[in-house]
Design a protein around this motif. Structure first.
Motif, short mmCIF file in Angstrom:
data_model
loop_
_atom_site.label_atom_id
_atom_site.label_comp_id
_atom_site.label_asym_id
_atom_site.label_seq_id
_atom_site.Cartn_x
_atom_site.Cartn_y
_atom_site.Cartn_z
N LEU A 401 0.82 -1.21 0.00
CA LEU A 401 0.00 0.00 0.00
C LEU A 401 0.86 1.26 0.00
CD1 LEU A 401 -2.95 -0.61 2.52
CD2 LEU A 401 -3.15 0.09 0.14
N GLN A 406 -2.26 2.79 8.88
CA GLN A 406 -3.46 2.19 8.28
C GLN A 406 -4.35 1.68 9.41
OE1 GLN A 406 -1.42 -0.41 5.59
NE2 GLN A 406 -1.29 -2.10 7.05
N LEU A 422 -5.63 6.03 5.83
CA LEU A 422 -4.26 5.85 5.39
C LEU A 422 -3.55 7.21 5.40
CD1 LEU A 422 -4.95 3.65 2.21
CD2 LEU A 422 -4.24 2.81 4.46
N THR A 425 -0.67 6.38 0.01
CA THR A 425 -0.85 5.11 -0.68
C THR A 425 -0.26 5.16 -2.09
OG1 THR A 425 -2.46 3.47 -1.44
CG2 THR A 425 -3.14 5.77 -1.52
#
Length: 515
Positions: A401, A406, A422, A425
């Protein structure tokens, strides 16, 4: 049908009297069921593998979770043999697992009798102390297993009445509002057929479900598809009831004028939705369910008790307190919160089930238990029971990712759903949503909740400011006041819904999308 209901109450009365006597002496009832369960363990292959003998002390038996028993259950299912209990397995019921997509709970005749006993005590209490039922028509849903005909997995229950013994199923069948062939239907087909069946059941008196959102999504379906339903049900519902479906705000109480009881979760994450049902049905008793799991019935609401009492004669209870000490049922203190360990008659011994309860008060000599939430590694908004290990595997399946922070958090607004937070990413947000939804729907309970619309699609928010906002929110939490800043850790899976204000702040700073 009132005489039939009275007869049913009389048939259930002896068992209810015995249960009330056990509540007077819960320690004796627990010792009796412990002897029965220990005898089963002693004769089982599982017990022999542990070296259990007649002189083994109870506290020498290991406390386990499903992952510890999974190899035994997998062998049982594959070879169709009895390993956890000498009693034959009559079927397996599927529920969510932790590190795997599903877990399979073996049901013996004795375990099914535990569910029947629980139902009988509850029904007798309602008949004698609660609502004055006249028709007895009931919609009774635990958790429909949809689309099983397309699956190669072992089928579970065909319908919810199979939780009960044969004579109870026979007695109740004329009263049940049901959808035929549930396990062959898609979620959309089930929802439409159930709404049709409920509309036809003008004399419906009882709705028994898990999550209150299960009912609200079907009421929303009726409101949205009212024209189609009116056309299809022409001649099956009266003209007056058909006319009610044309009103801007459907008067639900007039649609089911004899409805007297809605049984559903009404605490922890379900409290707000249960209150919403109370607002829609102000003349109906919305009674909170006891603690009931696929693994065992645990508590049952009694009107006289003004709370939920444990099934002391069918399940052995142990509790982990805040100091990690093991307590017996009769050692619990009012106001304290405990994690439950159960031993039951289907082959689960000292099984940590993941539910936490608070002792509210005592009824007779037995503590009443209120469900306060799942174990901190579990999130459960509407019955999806996502577990941290499973969520970790689902997120890991996305590959790199590129995120340092996260966290998957449950949210209530605008409707129950999950939000992946997040800090950054490498992937497109739409790709994350599609792939993570696919991974999460390997959980049968999450898939079920998504299919019926109890959970709306995943939301993803990305921003380098998200970790700071999330950690500041946790530092301002009174429960975190004693924790030093450097010790606050984010959770891969949060078990409490995110506050509306905090979610709004995160949406302001984050780039996001909804599935």
């Amino acid at each position: 049908m009132r005489w039939t209901i009275d007869l049913f109450g009389k048939l259930l009365a002896p068992a209810s009297r015995r249960f009330k006597a056990d509540l007077q002496q819960p320690q004796l009832a627990q010792e009796r069921v412990q002897r029965q369960i220990f005898k089963s363990l002693l004769a089982s292959e599982y017990g022999k593998s542990l070296g259990i003998s007649e002189t083994t002390a109870w506290d020498e038996i290991p406390i386990v979770e499903y992952t510890d028993l999974a190899p035994w259950i997998d062998r049982q299912r594959a070879a169709k043999i009895n390993l956890l209990s000498p009693e034959p397995v009559i079927f397996y019921e599927r529920t969510s697992g932790s590190s795997s997509a599903a877990k399979w709970i073996p049901y013996t005749k004795s375990l099914r009798q535990s569910f029947s006993a629980m139902f009988g005590i509850w029904a007798h209490d309602l008949i004698t102390n609660g609502c004055k039922f006249t028709t007895g028509r009931v919609y009774f849903c635990v958790s429909p297993q949809l689309g099983q005909s397309a699956s190669n997995e072992t089928p579970g229950l065909a319908d919810d009445s199979e939780y009960l013994d044969g004579w109870l199923r026979w007695f109740l069948r004329p009263f049940l509002v049901s959808v035929p062939g549930v396990n062959r239907l898609s979620a959309a087909e089930f929802k439409h057929q159930l709404c049709s069946a409920l509309l036809v059941a003008e004399n419906l008196e009882i709705i028994s479900i898990w999550s209150p959102s299960f009912l609200t999504v079907h009421l929303d379906y009726i409101a949205t598809h009212r024209d189609r339903l009116r056309t299809e049900l022409a001649g099956k519902i009266s003209a007056d009831r058909s006319q009610l479906l044309t009103e801007p705000e459907i008067p639900w109480m007039q649609l089911w004028p004899q409805l007297k009881l809605i049984s559903c979760w009404d605490n922890a994450n379900a409290a707000d939705r249960a209150d919403y049902l109370r607002s829609l049905f102000p003349q109906v008793l919305v009674q909170g369910k006891g603690l009931l799991a696929t693994e065992a019935p645990m508590t049952i609401p009694l009107i006289a008790a003004r709370g939920c009492v444990p099934i002391v004669d069918r399940v052995l209870f142990e509790f982990i307190d805040s100091t990690h000490q093991i307590r017996k049922l009769t050692e619990l203190e009012i106001g304290k919160i405990y994690t439950i360990i159960i031993s039951q008659l289907g082959g689960l011994y000292r099984y940590k089930i993941g539910d936490r309860v608070r002792v509210t008060h005592y009824y007779l000599n037995t503590p009443c238990l209120e469900f306060v939430g799942r174990d901190r590694s579990i999130s459960d908004l509407v019955g999806e029971k996502l577990q941290s290990e499973f969520v970790g595997d689902a997120i890991a399946s996305l590959g790199d990712l590129g995120a340092n922070f996260q966290s998957l958090v449950p949210a209530r607004q605008p409707q129950e759903h999950y939000v992946l937070l997040l800090d950054r990413t490498n992937l497109e947000i739409t790709e994350i949503i599609d792939r993570l939804e696919a991974a999460l729907t390997r959980s049968p309970q999450y898939h079920h909740a998504r299919s019926l619309g109890q959970l709306t699609p995943l939301e993803v928010l990305v921003s380098p400011h998200i970790p700071e906002i999330a950690l500041l929110a946790r530092q301002n939490d009174p429960q975190q006041a004693h924790v030093r800043w450097g010790d606050i850790k984010h959770q891969l899976l949060a078990n409490k819904p995110i506050g509306d204000d905090l979610l709004a702040r995160l949406r302001l700073v984050g780039i996001g999308d909804r599935g």
